[in-house]
Design a protein around this motif. Sequence first.
Motif, PDB file in Angstrom:
ATOM      1  N   GLU A   6      -9.268  26.451  42.481  1.00 20.27           N
ATOM      2  CA  GLU A   6      -9.299  25.175  41.772  1.00 20.27           C
ATOM      3  C   GLU A   6      -9.717  25.361  40.308  1.00 20.27           C
ATOM      4  O   GLU A   6     -10.441  26.305  39.973  1.00 20.27           O
ATOM      5  N   CYS A  22      -4.868  23.210  41.480  1.00 19.70           N
ATOM      6  CA  CYS A  22      -5.169  24.188  42.520  1.00 19.70           C
ATOM      7  C   CYS A  22      -3.981  25.133  42.635  1.00 19.70           C
ATOM      8  O   CYS A  22      -2.885  24.702  43.011  1.00 19.70           O
ATOM      9  N   TRP A  36      -7.021  17.341  48.829  1.00 16.00           N
ATOM     10  CA  TRP A  36      -8.306  17.456  48.141  1.00 16.00           C
ATOM     11  C   TRP A  36      -9.374  16.774  48.987  1.00 16.00           C
ATOM     12  O   TRP A  36      -9.177  15.663  49.477  1.00 16.00           O
ATOM     13  N   CYS A  96      -9.866  22.115  47.130  1.00 18.92           N
ATOM     14  CA  CYS A  96      -8.454  22.115  47.463  1.00 18.92           C
ATOM     15  C   CYS A  96      -8.297  22.757  48.839  1.00 18.92           C
ATOM     16  O   CYS A  96      -9.027  23.703  49.165  1.00 18.92           O
TER      17      CYS A  96
END
Length: 123
Positions: A6, A22, A36, A96
């Motif tokens: 990320e 990401c 997320w 992520c």
Amino acid sequence: QEQLVESGGGLVEAGGSLKLACAASGRTFSSVATGWIRQAPGKEREFVAAISWNAGITYYADSVKGRFAISRDNAKNTVYLQMNNLQPEDTAIYYCAASRLPVARTQYEFADWGRGTQVTVSS
């Protein structure tokens, strides 16, 4: 298995915006759902948003609907989270994650996770 990194976190004032990215390095990114998830200090992890393998389906937590937007670029193996009108309660570490499924809508369906990026919103 996806390796996820990320970027884009930081400190922003209330009402401001940030865009998280990401980058994935596995071979299955373009065929699996990504999302997320965030974790605020002293709280459990919370689902934020998810996007299906082809970006045809998106899911959002009620707390971010209308303010956050998830997107992906499979050619770049990257998923994004545009965050607008940020509020202090959005302060958290944002992770992520990638699923092994083409569609996923809860944090429990994600198998691979990044290390997170800190987002801090000042009032």
